[in-house]
Design a protein around this motif. Structure first.
Motif, short mmCIF file in Angstrom:
data_model
loop_
_atom_site.label_atom_id
_atom_site.label_comp_id
_atom_site.label_asym_id
_atom_site.label_seq_id
_atom_site.Cartn_x
_atom_site.Cartn_y
_atom_site.Cartn_z
N VAL A 1 -3.87 -2.59 -4.62
CA VAL A 1 -2.87 -2.20 -3.63
C VAL A 1 -2.01 -1.06 -4.15
O VAL A 1 -1.74 -0.08 -3.43
CB VAL A 1 -1.98 -3.41 -3.25
CG1 VAL A 1 -0.82 -2.96 -2.35
CG2 VAL A 1 -2.80 -4.47 -2.53
N ALA B 1 -4.17 2.08 -4.15
CA ALA B 1 -4.45 2.53 -2.79
C ALA B 1 -3.20 3.12 -2.13
O ALA B 1 -3.29 4.11 -1.38
CB ALA B 1 -4.99 1.38 -1.96
N LYS B 2 -2.06 2.54 -2.41
CA LYS B 2 -0.81 3.06 -1.85
C LYS B 2 -0.51 4.45 -2.39
O LYS B 2 -0.12 5.36 -1.63
CB LYS B 2 0.33 2.11 -2.19
CG LYS B 2 1.68 2.51 -1.58
CD LYS B 2 2.74 1.48 -1.92
CE LYS B 2 4.08 1.88 -1.30
NZ LYS B 2 5.14 0.88 -1.63
N SER C 1 -2.73 6.51 -3.64
CA SER C 1 -3.77 7.41 -3.13
C SER C 1 -3.46 7.86 -1.71
O SER C 1 -3.60 9.04 -1.36
CB SER C 1 -5.13 6.71 -3.18
OG SER C 1 -6.13 7.54 -2.62
N LYS C 2 -3.01 6.94 -0.88
CA LYS C 2 -2.66 7.28 0.50
C LYS C 2 -1.50 8.27 0.54
O LYS C 2 -1.51 9.25 1.30
CB LYS C 2 -2.28 6.01 1.26
CG LYS C 2 -1.81 6.27 2.69
CD LYS C 2 -1.30 4.99 3.33
CE LYS C 2 -0.67 5.28 4.69
NZ LYS C 2 -0.07 4.07 5.30
N GLN C 3 -0.53 8.03 -0.32
CA GLN C 3 0.64 8.92 -0.36
C GLN C 3 0.21 10.34 -0.77
O GLN C 3 0.62 11.32 -0.14
CB GLN C 3 1.67 8.36 -1.34
CG GLN C 3 2.90 9.24 -1.52
CD GLN C 3 3.85 8.69 -2.58
OE1 GLN C 3 3.74 7.53 -2.96
NE2 GLN C 3 4.75 9.51 -3.04
N SER D 1 -8.33 7.08 2.85
CA SER D 1 -7.24 6.54 2.03
C SER D 1 -6.37 5.59 2.84
O SER D 1 -5.89 4.58 2.31
CB SER D 1 -6.39 7.69 1.46
OG SER D 1 -5.68 8.35 2.49
N GLU D 2 -6.16 5.90 4.12
CA GLU D 2 -5.38 5.01 4.98
C GLU D 2 -6.11 3.69 5.17
O GLU D 2 -5.50 2.61 5.11
CB GLU D 2 -5.14 5.68 6.34
CG GLU D 2 -4.20 6.87 6.27
CD GLU D 2 -4.16 7.67 7.56
OE1 GLU D 2 -3.16 8.37 7.79
OE2 GLU D 2 -5.16 7.60 8.34
N ASP E 1 -8.40 2.45 3.12
CA ASP E 1 -8.43 1.78 1.81
C ASP E 1 -7.15 1.00 1.55
O ASP E 1 -7.17 -0.10 0.99
CB ASP E 1 -8.66 2.79 0.69
CG ASP E 1 -10.10 3.28 0.64
OD1 ASP E 1 -10.97 2.64 1.26
OD2 ASP E 1 -10.36 4.32 -0.01
N TYR E 2 -6.02 1.57 1.96
CA TYR E 2 -4.74 0.90 1.74
C TYR E 2 -4.65 -0.37 2.58
O TYR E 2 -4.23 -1.43 2.10
CB TYR E 2 -3.58 1.84 2.08
CG TYR E 2 -2.23 1.18 1.93
CD1 TYR E 2 -1.79 0.73 0.69
CD2 TYR E 2 -1.41 0.98 3.04
CE1 TYR E 2 -0.55 0.11 0.55
CE2 TYR E 2 -0.17 0.36 2.91
CZ TYR E 2 0.24 -0.07 1.66
OH TYR E 2 1.47 -0.69 1.52
#
Length: 517
Positions: free
Chosen positions: A441, A444-445, A447-449, A482-483, A485-486
């Protein structure tokens, strides 16, 4: 009168089958009408655009309300309780009563009897209460009454009456002796009841875990559908920009074609995501039994609760302690070992020789009438006996049964050890998975950012003509992934916690659910 009866009988034989057939037809018609009404309700609900908003707690409540497996398991403890009552009935007293009249005529065998044909009348009224104690002691308390009349000339009272209260005790010394042996069936039945409670608890826990998992899976596919639509929207926005650029001669037809192809591809992805979302919705309706409700079976389900990233500290040793304390299957396995010990003890006792002490004591009275016989029932007229019964079984069947029970216990011990090993491995795996999902988590967070920041930066570069259309579409795909994945990381983390609770036997505790006794 006879003709009337015959006519009535003929009418019954003729019309009775017809009446029975009419009753069956009416019953079938009523059942068909009920099915049609239910079908009409389902069809009417299907034509309505209803929305059902539920949270995680509602999902669990629906799942537990009408689950067929739970309904079946709920009956099992009641059946086992009846087994306990049946076993306890062995120690309940039994009342017996007997009244007989015996009249006999026979050729006299003795001239002193006073007649060529000898007659005797014997009337008996006996009652007793008998039973067995948990020590193996058998008792019988009798009250014997007799009236006897005959043609005998040397009978003092004719008729004469007797009354005799009497108690008989039989006490085993070897086979059948002891509270443990005599209460074995009761104890085993009680333990079986506890095992059925544990099985019911395990079924409830499994249902809760499945319903929560289905809830989170539906969240995932809802989010996946939303991300797919957002990705399509980005591609369509880029397509509009590229159309304007193409009109101005700023990009080639290849760039425009690539954008159009990407938009079409993402539209297909939206359709696929919508299909998976609806399948997940149906799975949730199935586990929560909403599919059987004619009012909401076709309603659109909207979820109130969203997945949270609430870090829970997990410790392997503590988790193992909880598992060995709360897991229903482990508790049931321990009870099974106790039952096998009881059965071994009972089988060992059954192989012993029978040595029973017997004793009886009574008072008897005899008189010319019943009242006189009762008055003579005192300590002057006693009837007692003592003795020993001894028997040894001829053969080795009981010994073989004893050996068999010991071997079954050895098998059960091996299975119990394997269960302990499996619990350790399972709990350790679930603890590791929770920790891994927690790290996932965080990654992934981040990475999304970063992908979001990168995409915004690349949009500015694209506007300045520094990034190709192909690269821009690639940045959009990376952002969408990425979204997703999160969201997936959040869902998998929450599902990992659900599975950890189940492996520790804490599902009911964690969801604040108490089962009715």
């Amino acid at each position: 009168m006879k003709k009337l009866l015959n006519l009535l009988l003929i009418n019954i034989l003729i019309f009775a089958p017809a009446l029975e057939a009419n009753a069956l037809d009416k019953k079938a018609a009523d059942e068909e009408k009920a099915r049609e009404v239910e079908k009409a309700l389902f069809m009417a609900a299907g034509a309505q655009n209803r929305v059902l908003r539920i949270g995680l707690v509602d999902c669990i409540a629906y799942a537990l309300k009408n689950n067929s497996e739970i309904l079946i398991k709920r009956i099992e403890p009641k059946l086992k309780q009846d087994d306990v009552r049946i076993a306890e009935a062995d120690f309940e007293p039994t009342f017996n009563a007997e009244y007989t009249i015996h009249d006999k005529n026979e050729v006299s065998s003795n001239v002193l009897q006073g007649a060529g044909v000898y007659n005797s009348q014997d009337t008996r009224l006996n009652a007793d209460v008998s039973g067995k104690l948990v020590t193996g002691t058998e008792y019988k308390m009798e009250f014997l009454n007799q009236r006897y009349k005959s043609d005998s000339v040397y009978q003092v009272y004719n008729p004469y009456y007797t009354a005799e209260p009497k108690i008989t005790i039989t006490q085993p010394l070897f086979k059948g002796f002891g509270i443990l042996v005599n209460k074995a069936d009761i104890t085993v039945a009680q333990n079986n009841r506890l095992q059925s409670d544990a099985s019911f608890k395990d079924t409830v826990m499994d249902t809760i875990s499945k319903s929560k998992t289905a809830y989170y899976n539906y969240i995932y596919y809802l989010e996946a559908y939303a991300i797919a639509r957002l990705s399509l929207e980005r591609a369509q926005n880029l397509l509009e920009i590229n159309k304007a650029r193409y009109q101005k001669g700023l990009i080639s037809s290849v760039d425009l074609l690539e954008t159009e192809a990407a938009a079409a591809q993402r539209e297909k992805a939206v359709i696929a995501a919508e299909t998976l979302m609806k399948k997940a919705e149906d799975d949730l309706k199935l586990i929560t039994n909403l599919v059987d409700d004619p009012e909401v079976w076709n309603a659109k389900v909207e979820l109130i609760d969203q997945p949270e990233f609430k870090v829970e500290e997990v410790d392997l040793l503590r988790s193992l302690q909880d598992a060995f304390q709360y897991r229903p299957d482990y508790y049931s396995a321990k009870i099974d070992l106790k039952n096998r010990d009881i059965k071994i003890a009972a089988a060992k006792n059954a192989a012993l020789p029978t040595v029973d002490l017997t004793g009886s004591f009574g008072l008897n009275g005899l008189g010319e009438d019943y009242q006189n016989a009762l008055e003579k029932v005192n300590s002057d007229y006693t009837d007692w006996s003592v003795g020993v019964k001894f028997s040894v079984p001829w053969g080795s069947g009981d010994r073989a049964k004893y050996d068999q029970k010991k071997l079954e216990k050895a098998q059960a011990l091996l299975s119990f050890k394997r269960l302990e090993q499996n619990i350790i491995l399972e709990v350790r795996d679930k603890v590791r998975l929770v920790k891994a999902r927690e790290q996932h988590v965080d990654v992934a967070k981040l990475s999304k950012q970063k992908e979001t920041e990168n995409y915004e930066a690349q949009k500015e570069r694209y506007a300045a003509g520094q990034v190709s259309t192909h690269d821009m579409l690639d940045y959009q795909d990376k952002l969408a992934q990425s979204e997703l994945d999160y969201v997936n990381a959040l869902i998998e983390y929450n599902i990992a916690l659900i599975n950890l609770d189940k492996s520790q036997g804490l599902t009911l505790v964690k969801n604040d659910i108490k089962l009715e006794e």
